[in-house]
Each structure stands twice: as C-alpha cells, then as structure tokens.
Design a protein around this motif. Sequence first.
Motif, PDB file in Angstrom:
ATOM      1  N   GLU A  11      -2.510   5.865   1.241  1.00  0.00           N
ATOM      2  CA  GLU A  11      -1.553   4.746   1.328  1.00  0.00           C
ATOM      3  C   GLU A  11      -2.211   3.432   0.931  1.00  0.00           C
ATOM      4  OE1 GLU A  11       1.490   5.304   1.434  1.00  0.00           O
ATOM      5  OE2 GLU A  11       1.478   7.350   2.180  1.00  0.00           O
ATOM      6  N   GLU A  26      -2.105   3.199  -2.633  1.00  0.00           N
ATOM      7  CA  GLU A  26      -0.762   2.868  -3.119  1.00  0.00           C
ATOM      8  C   GLU A  26      -0.510   1.357  -3.066  1.00  0.00           C
ATOM      9  OE1 GLU A  26       2.020   5.536  -1.163  1.00  0.00           O
ATOM     10  OE2 GLU A  26       1.104   7.266  -2.129  1.00  0.00           O
ATOM     11  N   GLU A  84       4.562   0.240   1.192  1.00  0.00           N
ATOM     12  CA  GLU A  84       3.211   0.825   1.230  1.00  0.00           C
ATOM     13  C   GLU A  84       2.399   0.258   2.395  1.00  0.00           C
ATOM     14  OE1 GLU A  84       3.077   3.371  -0.291  1.00  0.00           O
ATOM     15  OE2 GLU A  84       4.442   3.103  -1.957  1.00  0.00           O
ATOM     16  N   ASP A 120       3.527   2.059   5.372  1.00  0.00           N
ATOM     17  CA  ASP A 120       2.903   3.384   5.437  1.00  0.00           C
ATOM     18  C   ASP A 120       1.497   3.276   6.042  1.00  0.00           C
ATOM     19  OD1 ASP A 120       5.006   4.855   4.346  1.00  0.00           O
ATOM     20  OD2 ASP A 120       4.230   4.744   2.293  1.00  0.00           O
TER      21      ASP A 120
HETATM   22 MG   LIG Z   1       3.314   5.313   0.407  1.00  0.00          MG
END
Ligand SMILES: [Mg+2]
Length: 127
Positions: free
Chosen positions: A41, A44, A84, A87
């Motif tokens: 993550e 990301e 993100e 996350d």
């Molecule tokens: Mg993600």
Amino acid sequence: MKAIQIFANQYQKEMGWEISEESYAKSRDSLLNNYMLLTTEVAEVAEELRKAFNLTASYVEHGKDEEQAFELAKKQIKEDIGKELSDCLAYMLKFYNYFEIDVEASFYAKMAEVKNRRNKDIVSPTK
Ligand SMILES: [Mg+2]
C-alpha cells in the motif's frame, strides 16, 4: 482507544482480517503477511505521486505554467491517493490493535519524543 481504532478493530473482525493470535507460527505468518500488504500500500502511494508528477510534466509540455500544472495534477490524484493512504492506515491500525497500543497516546508520545530529540540537536550559535 479512539473511534477510528475501535472501528478498525470491529471491521477487521467482521471481515476475518485480524492478525492471527492462534499460535506463534500463525501470528508470525500473519504479521509478516500484513507487513507485506502494508508495504504494498505504501508503494501504491508512491504510484499516485508518480502519476501526479507525470501529469504535471504533461501539462507543462502542453504550455501550462508548472505551478498551475502541479495544482491541477494534485486535484486529479487527490481521491485515489486518499484511498491508498486509507489502505495504509487500515494496515497500521491492524498492527496497533494486535499489539493493543492506543494509537493517539502512542502518536502524541512519539511526536513529543521527536520534538525533544530535534531540539537537543539544535546547537546554539553562541556555544
Ligand atoms: Mg491500495
């Protein structure tokens, strides 16, 4: 424990996504797996930043002022980078919950520690 941490705890249990506490072996596997997912993550988030920089470059190529181009790119990635970051936060909350750490208490204590450490590093020009 604050609302977001309680929500994350209940959500993870509801989804069956909490870090295993069955045995050392299962906890170790679960901790490593969740650590891997957290770092994914984080990557990301980097992808979203890269997208913003590429968009900025593209707008500049098409004649936009660099600062305006970056502002436009930031607006375009805002929703996705927010997802993100959420996350990342979800995985971080999993670790706080597994170790039974109060997020806010830990965060404020750490920020105070960093501030004090930083202040100690500043050398007075008169010394
Ligand atoms: Mg993600």
